[in-house]
Enzyme design. Structure first.
Site, mmCIF file in Angstrom:
data_model
loop_
_atom_site.group_PDB
_atom_site.id
_atom_site.type_symbol
_atom_site.label_atom_id
_atom_site.label_comp_id
_atom_site.label_asym_id
_atom_site.label_seq_id
_atom_site.Cartn_x
_atom_site.Cartn_y
_atom_site.Cartn_z
ATOM 1 N N TYR A 30 3.137 45.727 127.006
ATOM 2 C CA TYR A 30 1.682 45.529 127.066
ATOM 3 C C TYR A 30 1.356 44.045 127.234
ATOM 4 O O TYR A 30 0.662 43.646 128.187
ATOM 5 C CB TYR A 30 1.025 46.104 125.798
ATOM 6 C CG TYR A 30 -0.409 45.681 125.609
ATOM 7 C CD1 TYR A 30 -1.356 45.890 126.604
ATOM 8 C CD2 TYR A 30 -0.825 45.064 124.423
ATOM 9 C CE1 TYR A 30 -2.684 45.500 126.429
ATOM 10 C CE2 TYR A 30 -2.140 44.672 124.236
ATOM 11 C CZ TYR A 30 -3.061 44.883 125.248
ATOM 12 O OH TYR A 30 -4.360 44.483 125.081
ATOM 13 N N ALA A 77 -7.707 48.886 131.253
ATOM 14 C CA ALA A 77 -6.259 48.670 131.133
ATOM 15 C C ALA A 77 -5.685 49.715 130.199
ATOM 16 O O ALA A 77 -6.415 50.373 129.469
ATOM 17 C CB ALA A 77 -5.966 47.280 130.570
#
Ligand SMILES: NC(=O)c1ccc[n+]([C@@H]2O[C@H](COP(=O)([O-])OP(=O)(O)OC[C@H]3O[C@@H](n4cnc5c(N)ncnc54)[C@H](O)[C@@H]3O)[C@@H](O)[C@H]2O)c1
Length: 335
Positions: free
Chosen positions: A141, A75
């Site tokens: 995020y 990620a």
């Protein structure tokens, strides 16, 4: 088990790959090296240079490699970068993550453990934070991780993907082989140790918080403890395991991974000085927007579900392991 680890060349992924290999599992690492390091992947693991969001290639890989389970560590995870470029985070973490799920379903792979984060909670009302606290992320995020968590939950219900979402608090420390080498670095422990090595002075963001020494308190979890939890979580996704639902279905499971205790920024600086014997160059700056005074996990559910508890909780030992790794690898992963 044959386990595919996305992001297995990254910090958490590489240490977890070591643990999975030690436990006797076969591991295939998929990593595009956007923030990871090829040299961090243990030799016994297969390595494939691929974007996990390439659904067609991933479907093929799942079938060819006869993968049983996926650990999705890959990620984008830098908060300020996510604020500056949310499109990148939605594309990589959400669109890419959904493509990965689709490839799993297409190839019949129905076991998944996700690296999620305490950032899904945002500014919590209750500390220590329980898993049923509302998800109110305050940056892209955290929002993209929460979005993927939501998708995984519904893929479980509809397509029988059995999963555990692991919400890490502040990961720190190193194994003998692998440690933290991000560029740019945003985590406190490596920044403090870099300052000790003669890098930029570390900035203490705010010393007027309502905490005993005025600095923010965080829950630091040793990366080796985290690796143990991943192994236990992967085992709990087995089709016959009631912890992730009946054989044909899936129960939503999200678990905090932390120590249920916290240390202040000043405590981390003091630990670094004890471990290194060097005064940490530092300056005090203003508070950062969106930094809560205290973030601590309520980690009781992970203990109940996985029989897992953090055992390497001594702050000097955590910082010491990171320091040892840096001393053995003065150039990081550069050879
Ligand atoms: N380190 C922490 O304190 C922390 C805390 C909470 C959650 N997490 C989560 O843990 C996971 C791992 O974090 P980390 O600190 O090891 O980060 P990292 O940047 O070191 O590792 C991520 C890895 O994923 C790879 N990657 C990224 N996008 C990819 C793509 N599209 N295809 C293939 N590979 C890709 C990168 O090259 C890298 O090797 C992340 O999902 C992060 O959100 C980390």
């Amino acid at each position: 088990m044959r386990i595919l680890v996305t992001g297995g060349a990254g910090y958490v992924g590489s240490v977890t790959v070591e643990r999975l290999l030690d436990a006797g599992h076969d591991v295939v690492v998929v990593d595009d090296l956007s923030t990871g390091h090829r040299a961090s992947v243990a030799g016994e693991a297969a390595y494939v240079d691929l974007h996990y969001g390439d659904a067609r290639a991933m479907t093929r890989l799942f079938v060819e490699q006869r993968i049983d389970a996926v650990l999705h560590c890959g990620a984008k995870s830098i908060v300020p970068e996510s604020v500056a470029d949310p499109a990148l985070y939605y594309r990589e973490n959400v669109v890419g993550g959904i493509a990965l799920l689709d490839a799993m379903v297409a190839a019949g792979v129905r076991r998944l453990v996700l690296s999620s984060t305490a950032a899904v909670y945002g500014l919590p009302d209750i500390v220590p934070i329980p898993e049923d606290a509302p998800l109110r992320p305050i940056n892209p995020y955290g929002a993209t991780k929460a979005a993927l968590e939501g998708a995984i939950r519904w893929y479980g219900a509809a397509y029988g993907v059995r999963s555990i979402r692991l919400r890490y608090f502040n990961v720190a420390g190193a194994s003998e082989r692998n440690g933290e080498a991000h560029d740019p670095e945003s985590h406190l422990v490596p920044l403090v140790l870099a300052a000790v090595e003669g890098g930029r002075p570390v900035t203490v963001f705010g010393e007027d918080y309502p905490t005993p020494d005025g600095t923010c308190i965080r829950d630091y979890i040793h990366v080796l403890d985290l690796a143990d939890a991943h192994l236990a979580a992967l085992e709990a996704t087995a089709p016959e395991d009631p912890r992730t639902g009946p054989p044909e279905g899936s129960e939503p499971v999200a678990l905090n991974l932390g120590t249920s205790d916290g240390y202040s920024v000043r405590a981390v600086l003091a630990a670094a000085e004890r471990v290194t014997g060097v005064a940490v160059p530092q300056r005090v700056g203003p508070r950062r927007a969106g930094d809560p005074p205290v973030l601590i996990a309520d980690a009781r559910l992970a203990a109940a579900v996985l029989g897992w508890r953090a055992t390497r909780t001594d702050l000097d030992a955590i910082v010491g392991s990171a320091w040892e790794w840096r001393r053995r690898h003065p150039d990081g992963y550069r050879i």
